[in-house]
Design a protein around this motif. Structure first.
Motif, PDB file in Angstrom:
ATOM      1  N   ARG A 147       0.830  -1.210   0.000  1.00  0.00           N
ATOM      2  CA  ARG A 147       0.000   0.000   0.000  1.00  0.00           C
ATOM      3  C   ARG A 147       0.863   1.258   0.000  1.00  0.00           C
ATOM      4  N   LEU A 148       2.030   1.184   0.636  1.00  0.00           N
ATOM      5  CA  LEU A 148       2.913   2.346   0.700  1.00  0.00           C
ATOM      6  C   LEU A 148       3.560   2.683  -0.642  1.00  0.00           C
ATOM      7  N   LEU A 149       3.440   1.788  -1.629  1.00  0.00           N
ATOM      8  CA  LEU A 149       3.955   2.122  -2.964  1.00  0.00           C
ATOM      9  C   LEU A 149       3.302   3.394  -3.491  1.00  0.00           C
ATOM     10  N   TRP A 150       2.079   3.665  -3.021  1.00  0.00           N
ATOM     11  CA  TRP A 150       1.369   4.876  -3.459  1.00  0.00           C
ATOM     12  C   TRP A 150       1.575   6.047  -2.499  1.00  0.00           C
ATOM     13  N   GLY A 151       2.461   5.885  -1.538  1.00  0.00           N
ATOM     14  CA  GLY A 151       2.739   6.959  -0.598  1.00  0.00           C
ATOM     15  C   GLY A 151       1.758   6.976   0.559  1.00  0.00           C
ATOM     16  N   SER A 152       1.910   7.954   1.425  1.00  0.00           N
ATOM     17  CA  SER A 152       1.037   8.081   2.598  1.00  0.00           C
ATOM     18  C   SER A 152      -0.301   8.681   2.181  1.00  0.00           C
ATOM     19  N   ALA A 153      -1.371   8.098   2.699  1.00  0.00           N
ATOM     20  CA  ALA A 153      -2.712   8.607   2.395  1.00  0.00           C
ATOM     21  C   ALA A 153      -3.054   9.754   3.338  1.00  0.00           C
ATOM     22  N   GLU A 154      -3.695  10.780   2.790  1.00  0.00           N
ATOM     23  CA  GLU A 154      -4.060  11.943   3.597  1.00  0.00           C
ATOM     24  C   GLU A 154      -5.499  11.892   4.077  1.00  0.00           C
ATOM     25  N   THR A 155      -6.327  11.056   3.444  1.00  0.00           N
ATOM     26  CA  THR A 155      -7.732  10.949   3.827  1.00  0.00           C
ATOM     27  C   THR A 155      -8.120   9.478   3.928  1.00  0.00           C
ATOM     28  N   ARG A 156      -9.271   9.216   4.543  1.00  0.00           N
ATOM     29  CA  ARG A 156      -9.760   7.844   4.645  1.00  0.00           C
ATOM     30  C   ARG A 156     -10.051   7.287   3.251  1.00  0.00           C
ATOM     31  N   GLN A 157     -10.572   8.101   2.357  1.00  0.00           N
ATOM     32  CA  GLN A 157     -10.866   7.629   1.003  1.00  0.00           C
ATOM     33  C   GLN A 157      -9.586   7.222   0.270  1.00  0.00           C
ATOM     34  N   GLN A 158      -8.522   7.990   0.455  1.00  0.00           N
ATOM     35  CA  GLN A 158      -7.251   7.630  -0.162  1.00  0.00           C
ATOM     36  C   GLN A 158      -6.714   6.326   0.427  1.00  0.00           C
ATOM     37  N   THR A 159      -6.871   6.141   1.736  1.00  0.00           N
ATOM     38  CA  THR A 159      -6.456   4.886   2.368  1.00  0.00           C
ATOM     39  C   THR A 159      -7.221   3.719   1.771  1.00  0.00           C
ATOM     40  N   ASP A 160      -8.530   3.894   1.599  1.00  0.00           N
ATOM     41  CA  ASP A 160      -9.366   2.845   1.010  1.00  0.00           C
ATOM     42  C   ASP A 160      -8.917   2.518  -0.410  1.00  0.00           C
ATOM     43  N   LEU A 161      -8.649   3.560  -1.199  1.00  0.00           N
ATOM     44  CA  LEU A 161      -8.256   3.354  -2.589  1.00  0.00           C
ATOM     45  C   LEU A 161      -6.881   2.694  -2.669  1.00  0.00           C
ATOM     46  N   HIS A 162      -5.940   3.151  -1.847  1.00  0.00           N
ATOM     47  CA  HIS A 162      -4.602   2.546  -1.848  1.00  0.00           C
ATOM     48  C   HIS A 162      -4.672   1.067  -1.437  1.00  0.00           C
ATOM     49  N   GLY A 163      -5.571   0.751  -0.491  1.00  0.00           N
ATOM     50  CA  GLY A 163      -5.745  -0.637  -0.096  1.00  0.00           C
ATOM     51  C   GLY A 163      -6.274  -1.499  -1.235  1.00  0.00           C
ATOM     52  N   ALA A 164      -7.235  -0.980  -1.972  1.00  0.00           N
ATOM     53  CA  ALA A 164      -7.770  -1.717  -3.125  1.00  0.00           C
ATOM     54  C   ALA A 164      -6.685  -1.922  -4.177  1.00  0.00           C
ATOM     55  N   ARG A 165      -5.906  -0.890  -4.428  1.00  0.00           N
ATOM     56  CA  ARG A 165      -4.825  -1.002  -5.417  1.00  0.00           C
ATOM     57  C   ARG A 165      -3.790  -2.043  -4.988  1.00  0.00           C
ATOM     58  N   ALA A 166      -3.467  -2.040  -3.704  1.00  0.00           N
ATOM     59  CA  ALA A 166      -2.472  -2.993  -3.205  1.00  0.00           C
ATOM     60  C   ALA A 166      -2.943  -4.428  -3.406  1.00  0.00           C
ATOM     61  N   HIS A 167      -4.207  -4.705  -3.111  1.00  0.00           N
ATOM     62  CA  HIS A 167      -4.734  -6.062  -3.285  1.00  0.00           C
ATOM     63  C   HIS A 167      -4.731  -6.474  -4.752  1.00  0.00           C
ATOM     64  N   VAL A 168      -5.122  -5.564  -5.629  1.00  0.00           N
ATOM     65  CA  VAL A 168      -5.156  -5.882  -7.058  1.00  0.00           C
ATOM     66  C   VAL A 168      -3.745  -6.143  -7.579  1.00  0.00           C
ATOM     67  N   LEU A 169      -2.784  -5.333  -7.164  1.00  0.00           N
ATOM     68  CA  LEU A 169      -1.400  -5.534  -7.608  1.00  0.00           C
ATOM     69  C   LEU A 169      -0.851  -6.869  -7.102  1.00  0.00           C
ATOM     70  N   LEU A 170      -1.032  -7.152  -5.823  1.00  0.00           N
ATOM     71  CA  LEU A 170      -0.521  -8.401  -5.266  1.00  0.00           C
ATOM     72  C   LEU A 170      -1.155  -9.617  -5.937  1.00  0.00           C
ATOM     73  N   GLU A 171      -2.471  -9.591  -6.098  1.00  0.00           N
ATOM     74  CA  GLU A 171      -3.138 -10.737  -6.707  1.00  0.00           C
ATOM     75  C   GLU A 171      -2.686 -10.934  -8.146  1.00  0.00           C
ATOM     76  N   ASN A 172      -2.433  -9.849  -8.849  1.00  0.00           N
ATOM     77  CA  ASN A 172      -1.951  -9.980 -10.228  1.00  0.00           C
ATOM     78  C   ASN A 172      -0.571 -10.619 -10.276  1.00  0.00           C
ATOM     79  N   THR A 173       0.294 -10.273  -9.346  1.00  0.00           N
ATOM     80  CA  THR A 173       1.624 -10.890  -9.367  1.00  0.00           C
ATOM     81  C   THR A 173       1.543 -12.357  -8.943  1.00  0.00           C
ATOM     82  N   PHE A 174       0.580 -12.711  -8.063  1.00  0.00           N
ATOM     83  CA  PHE A 174       0.386 -14.119  -7.709  1.00  0.00           C
ATOM     84  C   PHE A 174      -0.206 -14.903  -8.885  1.00  0.00           C
ATOM     85  N   TRP A 175      -0.990 -14.229  -9.718  1.00  0.00           N
ATOM     86  CA  TRP A 175      -1.675 -14.868 -10.841  1.00  0.00           C
ATOM     87  C   TRP A 175      -0.757 -15.029 -12.056  1.00  0.00           C
ATOM     88  N   LEU A 176       0.329 -14.270 -12.098  1.00  0.00           N
ATOM     89  CA  LEU A 176       1.238 -14.313 -13.245  1.00  0.00           C
ATOM     90  C   LEU A 176       1.678 -15.721 -13.640  1.00  0.00           C
TER      91      LEU A 176
END
Length: 414
Positions: A147-176
């Motif tokens: 999640r920190l690949l996208w830097g520190s989140a300043e709002t709860r919405q940014q935290t939520d979005l960064h979390g979603a991005r982190a899961h999608v990125l990780l799952e894609n690398t596991f799926w490769l």
């Protein structure tokens, strides 16, 4: 004089031999876990893979659970190492690109026989305590660093979005490893670039809006109680893997006897096949109905995505993770993989038609479809995340990771 005597050199040589043998056992264990799951792995099989007897393996790892835990710890350490290296880059885009490149380089080495595959983490939660808690703490640290690949989140919405991005990125690398084997090794660089293009810019054409049309999926309850049984089994298999989700655990989840299980299904393999069929039928129905409703191919694709995420996030979900295939008998696994491939090809067909009409970006449709399959898999882990906000909001935030890319913040701004 040389500071190291014969005794010292002998100890160093012995240490190197010990580590080399231990590493070979861990690599063999990873292969066994990926094929049979951690629960299905045996000392005898691992010993056979490295040319040892079972007693020799127990010299390094006293129990099978210790060996499985060490294999998982090795995977977590490798992931954290790659994430730490990715964090040396100066922008979120450069970090994600570096992390993807490190994974692709690793898979290329595996293909050349220079390295062995890491143990998959799909049944991490099936480990017994206290090992499970320690491993899950390691997994949460991997997620935090991703999640920190996208830097520190300043709002709860940014935290939520960064979390979603982190899961999608990780799952894609596991799926490769699942789909990359269909490409020649000299095409890995191209595949990496095409996948990064999807991460960077998403699938939707510039100016596209997120306005999906709800799809009313059919519900089939031909056998009373069977749907509830399949839902409970799907949740447990997603969390614990094929072997971790025992018949007894599934029955306990529903507060019924094991006899009730066999009233619905003849064997556990039949259960897993039924869960996969239910999930694949759900995806296929969303694809078919979206095509029947018509509209642009972007609208069809976004409607499919929104509908399937709604299933994943609802009490009527989830879909069975394709990564839960580990441990299935080879023949059954192959049938499920082939059905998954047909589902992915239909997604690719929708994208190709959308590219032709100009409503979808000119992406590599086959690779983008595999990214979409991983994206749907990862949604299961986001259920609690999604329940913390209005459903439409959760769907739009999560969907933006692939539709508009991993660096587009419009879903937060809306």
């Amino acid at each position: 004089m040389n500071g190291m005597g014969e005794s010292g050199r002998g100890e160093e040589s012995g240490t190197r031999r010990f580590r080399a043998k231990r590493d070979a056992i861990l690599a063999a264990a990873a292969d066994a876990i990926n094929e049979q799951s951690a629960k299905g792995m045996t000392f005898a099989d691992v010993a056979r893979r490295v040319g040892l007897n079972t007693t020799s393996v127990t010299y390094y790892f006293k129990r099978k659970e210790d060996l499985a835990a060490a294999a998982f710890e090795h995977t977590l350490e490798r992931l954290m190492g790659m994430l730490d290296e990715a964090m040396t880059q100066h922008t979120p885009e450069a970090r994600v690109e570096r992390y993807l490149a490190l994974n692709m380089e690793r898979l290329a080495r595996i293909q050349r026989g220079e390295e062995r595959q890491m143990a998959g983490l799909s049944d991490l939660r099936a480990m017994d305590e206290p090992v499970r808690s320690a491993l899950m703490a390691g997994w949460r640290e991997v997620f935090r660093r991703t999640r920190l690949l996208w830097g520190s989140a300043e709002t709860r919405q940014q935290t939520d979005l960064h979390g979603a991005r982190a899961h999608v990125l990780l799952e894609n690398t596991f799926w490769l490893p699942v789909w990359l084997v269909r490409y020649e090794p000299d095409q890995y660089v191209r595949a990496e670039a095409r996948l990064m293009d999807v991460f960077r810019h998403g699938i939707a054409a510039p100016g596209a809006l997120w306005r999906p049309t709800p799809i009313d999926l059919p519900h089939d309850e031909t056998v009373p109680g069977r749907e509830a049984f399949l839902l409970a089994a799907t949740r447990l298999i997603n969390e614990l893997g094929y072997r971790g989700a025992s018949v007894q655990r599934i029955a306990s989840e529903l507060n019924v006897t094991k006899g009730s299980f066999y009233h619905h299904l003849d064997a556990k393999d039949d259960l897993v096949v039924a869960c996969y069929k239910r999930s694949f039928d759900t995806i296929a129905a969303a694809q078919r109905i979206a095509d029947e409703q018509g509209g642009t191919h972007w609208n069809r694709l976004s409607s499919m995505i929104a509908t399937l995420l709604d299933v994943q996030f609802s009490e009527l979900g989830p879909l069975l993770r394709t990564t839960a295939l580990s441990g299935l008998p080879p023949g059954v696994r192959q049938v499920m993989v082939e059905r998954s491939n047909r589902i992915a090809r239909r997604f690719a067909g929708t994208m190709s038609d959308g590219i032709a009409e100009g409503t979808i970006r000119p992406v590599d449709a086959l690779i983008a479809a595999q990214a979409l399959m991983a994206f749907l898999n990862a949604a299961f882990d986001m259920r609690k995340w999604a329940w913390s906000m209005p459903r439409d909001r959760a769907i739009a935030l999560y969907a933006s990771t692939l539709t508009f890319g991993l660096f587009d913040d419009r879903a937060v701004a809306e």
